[in-house]
Scaffold this motif. Structure first.
Motif, PDB file in Angstrom:
ATOM      1  N   ARG A 160       0.814  -1.214   0.000  1.00  0.00           N
ATOM      2  CA  ARG A 160       0.000   0.000   0.000  1.00  0.00           C
ATOM      3  C   ARG A 160       0.850   1.267   0.000  1.00  0.00           C
ATOM      4  N   SER A 199       1.696   5.111  -8.794  1.00  0.00           N
ATOM      5  CA  SER A 199       0.299   5.266  -9.188  1.00  0.00           C
ATOM      6  C   SER A 199       0.028   6.660  -9.737  1.00  0.00           C
ATOM      7  N   GLY A 236      -3.513  -0.140  -6.791  1.00  0.00           N
ATOM      8  CA  GLY A 236      -3.800   1.285  -6.732  1.00  0.00           C
ATOM      9  C   GLY A 236      -3.693   1.976  -8.074  1.00  0.00           C
ATOM     10  N   TRP A 277      -6.703  -0.610 -10.782  1.00  0.00           N
ATOM     11  CA  TRP A 277      -8.154  -0.444 -10.700  1.00  0.00           C
ATOM     12  C   TRP A 277      -8.622   0.931 -11.168  1.00  0.00           C
ATOM     13  N   PRO A 278      -7.929   2.034 -10.814  1.00  0.00           N
ATOM     14  CA  PRO A 278      -8.305   3.313 -11.427  1.00  0.00           C
ATOM     15  C   PRO A 278      -8.160   3.286 -12.945  1.00  0.00           C
ATOM     16  N   ASP A 287     -13.704   2.434   3.633  1.00  0.00           N
ATOM     17  CA  ASP A 287     -12.603   1.522   3.340  1.00  0.00           C
ATOM     18  C   ASP A 287     -11.847   1.154   4.607  1.00  0.00           C
ATOM     19  N   ARG A 291     -17.176   6.278  -6.800  1.00  0.00           N
ATOM     20  CA  ARG A 291     -16.328   6.522  -7.982  1.00  0.00           C
ATOM     21  C   ARG A 291     -17.137   7.148  -9.113  1.00  0.00           C
ATOM     22  N   LEU A 348      -9.681   9.483 -10.021  1.00  0.00           N
ATOM     23  CA  LEU A 348      -9.888   8.124  -9.567  1.00  0.00           C
ATOM     24  C   LEU A 348      -8.636   7.565  -8.888  1.00  0.00           C
ATOM     25  N   THR A 349      -7.472   7.995  -9.352  1.00  0.00           N
ATOM     26  CA  THR A 349      -6.239   7.565  -8.691  1.00  0.00           C
ATOM     27  C   THR A 349      -6.098   8.231  -7.326  1.00  0.00           C
ATOM     28  N   GLN A 373      -8.118   6.229  -5.063  1.00  0.00           N
ATOM     29  CA  GLN A 373      -7.450   4.975  -4.714  1.00  0.00           C
ATOM     30  C   GLN A 373      -6.314   5.219  -3.726  1.00  0.00           C
ATOM     31  N   LEU A 396      -7.695   5.580  -0.336  1.00  0.00           N
ATOM     32  CA  LEU A 396      -7.967   4.265   0.246  1.00  0.00           C
ATOM     33  C   LEU A 396      -6.672   3.618   0.728  1.00  0.00           C
ATOM     34  N   LYS A 397      -5.562   3.898   0.044  1.00  0.00           N
ATOM     35  CA  LYS A 397      -4.274   3.363   0.490  1.00  0.00           C
ATOM     36  C   LYS A 397      -3.851   3.997   1.814  1.00  0.00           C
TER      37      LYS A 397
END
Length: 442
Positions: free
Chosen positions: A71, A78, A135, A138-139, A261, A359, A375-376, A379, A382-383
């Motif tokens: 993470r 990312s 990370g 998915w984005p 999350d 999202r 979106l990144t 993510q 969330l990390k």
């Protein structure tokens, strides 16, 4: 025959086959790493701890370090891949992380075949992180999904991607435990499973490099006419709306995503170790079935979106999903049998609705040229949540293991309820603004 070949090629050029192959390989890998770590930690010993408590501490310490690495390391890669994506390299956030998935599977295969130290996986986690990891991947997937759908259908399109992801995970989880048990005199437990996982990741990477095609819908559809939070007049540019009042809603959506999350990730982080201890004491096959139950939630959440979106707003959809998870994880606090475990998972029917819907809402507040970055950033948020909940939940679980191992699930339920607050505020802001927007449009 030629028409069938053309149709098959058209399907293979979409993002969906890559999602399916990646998730199949990842679910096989997840079961393998869970069982390999359990076997390697079987003889762990700590002062003033029972054998089972020592094994649980060794396992959770390993997963804590491993999870923190995967993470923390991907944060900068990312961002770089997101920047490349928004500059036209849309395949970069997909191709590069897939190479990291392939290296991770291959590294664990080497650990099992040659009995290398388990700590080698920390090095594999670093390589995985440098590739961007989940990370970035998915984005990248969600960016292609956003570009290929109109704003009106984006929640449904994103949930459809989640459905494919979960369905592949369901299949992979069901067979993973059985594949782990397959062995011969020359092949030990897990080698066949990891070989299949590595091959799937290799095929997935080849598809992404050679076949994947990027499609984009009309910019007028994606950027102007379907702002779900704040409908704008036809002669008013959506960028101005996004740059103004919507900033507060972006902050609230990010806060809700962080809290949710934190609750979900923390509970799932411990759940893998929880089911391996008494009184559940699951085998590899049962672990696969348990993971399949988790993946089945992708299907029920997708059906929930299809049904509920006809009569409720996206904000209400998010709240439904949060209530579903809060109730299920609260019941998990008191689980002592496998039957009770599956009942708790049953209550989580709609637990995967919130994040895809968040999202979708976020992507509609920015122009298409910023999809990858926004979106990144989500993510990465969330990390950051992961960097907080992994050590916190691990230490709480280790310190309450002997007298209340389910305490961390109770905490997850409480944090989920807290996450409902910013989403409710967003709903109130929408309700106040919509009448004004209708009058302005008239």
């Amino acid at each position: 025959m030629s028409n069938l070949c053309v149709a098959a090629l058209a399907v293979l050029r979409q993002i969906e086959p890559i999602i399916i192959l990646e998730q199949l390989g990842s679910t096989l890998f997840d079961t393998a790493v869970q069982m390999v770590v359990r076997d390697r930690c079987a003889n762990a010993s700590y002062p003033d701890r029972s054998r089972e408590a020592s094994q649980q501490k060794a396992m959770t310490d390993f997963f804590m370090t491993y999870s923190l690495i995967i993470r923390l390391i991907p944060i900068l890669p990312s961002l770089l891949l997101a920047r490349l994506s928004d500059r036209g390299w849309r395949k970069a956030p997909i191709v590069v992380p897939l190479s990291g998935y392939l290296l991770s599977s291959f590294a664990l295969l080497l650990v099992v075949i040659f009995s290398f130290p388990l700590e080698l996986m920390f090095g594999a986690a670093v390589l995985f992180g440098l590739s961007g990891g989940f990370g970035a991947f998915w984005p990248g997937v969600m960016t292609l999904t956003s570009l290929g759908s109109t704003a009106a259908d984006r929640s449904k399109a994103m949930m459809r991607v989640e459905l494919l992801y979960g369905s592949a995970g369901l299949v992979g989880s069901l067979v993973s435990g059985h594949l782990f048990q397959l062995y011969s005199s020359s092949l030990g437990h897990g080698i066949i499973l990891l070989t299949v996982s590595t091959v799937l990741h290799l095929i997935c990477l080849i598809f992404a490099i050679i076949l994947l095609q990027v499609k984009q819908t009309c910019r007028e559809d994606t950027e102007e006419n379907y702002n779900l939070l704040f409908p704008t007049p036809c002669n008013s540019p959506v960028v101005e709306a996004a740059a103004g009042i919507n900033k507060m809603n972006l902050v609230l959506l990010f806060a809700a995503a962080f809290l949710y999350d934190f609750a979900v990730g923390g509970a799932i982080e411990i759940l893998g170790s929880f089911v391996l201890k008494a009184p559940l004491s699951w085998t590899a096959t049962q672990v696969g079935y348990g993971n399949a139950a988790g993946c089945g939630i992708f299907l029920t959440s997708f059906l929930g979106v299809i049904v509920f979106r006809r009569c409720v707003s996206d904000v209400t959809l998010i709240l439904i999903g949060m209530v579903s998870f809060a109730s299920g994880i609260y019941f998990m606090t008191f689980v002592t049998t496998t039957t009770m475990f599956y009942f708790a998972r049953l209550l989580n029917l709609f637990a995967l609705i919130p994040l895809p819907t968040i999202r979708s809402l976020l992507s509609q507040q920015v122009p298409a040229s910023s999809y990858g970055m926004i979106l990144t950033f989500l993510q990465l948020t969330l990390k950051v949540a992961g960097l907080a909940y992994i050590p916190a939940y691990t230490k709480i679980y280790q310190n309450t293991l002997d007298w209340f191992p389910g305490l961390i699930f109770l905490l997850s339920s409480i944090v989920t309820v807290l996450g409902m607050i910013p989403i409710s505020i967003v709903g109130c802001r929408i309700a106040r603004r919509q009448p004004y927007e209708r009058i302005q449009e008239e």
